[in-house]
Motif scaffolding. Sequence first.
Motif, PDB file in Angstrom:
ATOM      1  N   GLU A   1       0.746  -1.295  -0.026  1.00 39.23           N
ATOM      2  CA  GLU A   1       0.139  -0.050   0.023  1.00 39.23           C
ATOM      3  C   GLU A   1       0.805   1.117  -0.027  1.00 39.23           C
ATOM      4  O   GLU A   1       0.518   2.334  -0.704  1.00 39.23           O
ATOM      5  CB  GLU A   1      -0.964   0.087   1.168  1.00 39.23           C
TER       6      GLU A   1
ATOM      7  N   LYS B   1      -1.715   2.485  -7.004  1.00 37.57           N
ATOM      8  CA  LYS B   1      -2.718   1.909  -7.329  1.00 37.57           C
ATOM      9  C   LYS B   1      -3.254   0.888  -6.304  1.00 37.57           C
ATOM     10  O   LYS B   1      -4.402   0.813  -6.139  1.00 37.57           O
ATOM     11  CB  LYS B   1      -2.400   1.171  -8.762  1.00 37.57           C
ATOM     12  N   ALA B   2      -2.397   0.160  -5.781  1.00 36.40           N
ATOM     13  CA  ALA B   2      -2.538  -0.762  -4.764  1.00 36.40           C
ATOM     14  C   ALA B   2      -3.489  -0.044  -3.492  1.00 36.40           C
ATOM     15  O   ALA B   2      -4.129  -0.647  -2.728  1.00 36.40           O
ATOM     16  CB  ALA B   2      -1.408  -1.627  -4.163  1.00 36.40           C
TER      17      ALA B   2
ATOM     18  N   LYS C   1      -5.159   2.258  -3.419  1.00 33.79           N
ATOM     19  CA  LYS C   1      -6.625   2.623  -3.811  1.00 33.79           C
ATOM     20  C   LYS C   1      -7.528   1.504  -3.731  1.00 33.79           C
ATOM     21  O   LYS C   1      -8.910   1.597  -3.020  1.00 33.79           O
ATOM     22  CB  LYS C   1      -6.804   3.266  -5.278  1.00 33.79           C
ATOM     23  N   VAL C   2      -6.816   0.489  -3.848  1.00 32.81           N
ATOM     24  CA  VAL C   2      -7.696  -0.912  -3.965  1.00 32.81           C
ATOM     25  C   VAL C   2      -7.885  -1.339  -2.421  1.00 32.81           C
ATOM     26  O   VAL C   2      -8.963  -1.691  -1.870  1.00 32.81           O
ATOM     27  CB  VAL C   2      -7.073  -2.176  -4.708  1.00 32.81           C
TER      28      VAL C   2
END
Length: 237
Positions: free
Chosen positions: A85, A90-91, A93-94
């Motif tokens: 994270e 991008k990670a 956000k997920v």
Amino acid sequence: MGGALHMDINELILRVVIGFFVLFAMTRWLGRKEISQMTFLNFTSAIAIGSITANLVVNQNLSILNGVLAIVGWAIITYILGVVELKSKKARKVISGTPVVVIKEGKLVNRTLQSTRLDLDSLNALLRQKNIFSIADVDYAILETNGKLTVLPLDPKKPVTKLDMNVPITPKTFPIPTEVISDGRILTKNLKKLKLDTNWVQQQLQQHNITSASDVLFGQVQTDGTLFVHVRGENSE
């Protein structure tokens, strides 16, 4: 029978002591974010590790070794996801989601309220925690990933500071500060929203004696149109 009872009490004491110190060690290892900033990942981790520890203490069918391994294993998974994270936007956000605007220029953003399942009573309660009792007094309100509300009041409703004394209000170039550089990468999507481009960013960086955006950990366009930057390795203290 008395000996068996005595052994059970000893085992319970042992489980409580081991459970406490393992849980304390794992919490300290995972960092203060577990307490101060409960994101989706932190919330899930806290519940799971707490439940495993409780089972370790009271469930005799679960061996002490297996209980400790389960706690440590879950903590390792949480730590790895935390590193991912931290390194990947991008990670991030997920795993943790993204902040969302719930009030924009004094108006409710209904689509955001519905997607976050935030009702008006809850929103008003969050505003009252910021000493704001009317939505009409809010310029922008952003629901953070940890569930907290960040509020930008209208200029007439902002607290008076020393800078306000006999100093005219500077007109805003942009409504709110916007992140344009993250972990050395220029966020072109955010630049487009501000009607700026990478050439503007490079010019601003040159004024800060910075040759490349890759040297910048964080860059944010301020409301007055200037660029605030924090260089990698720069000590904030």
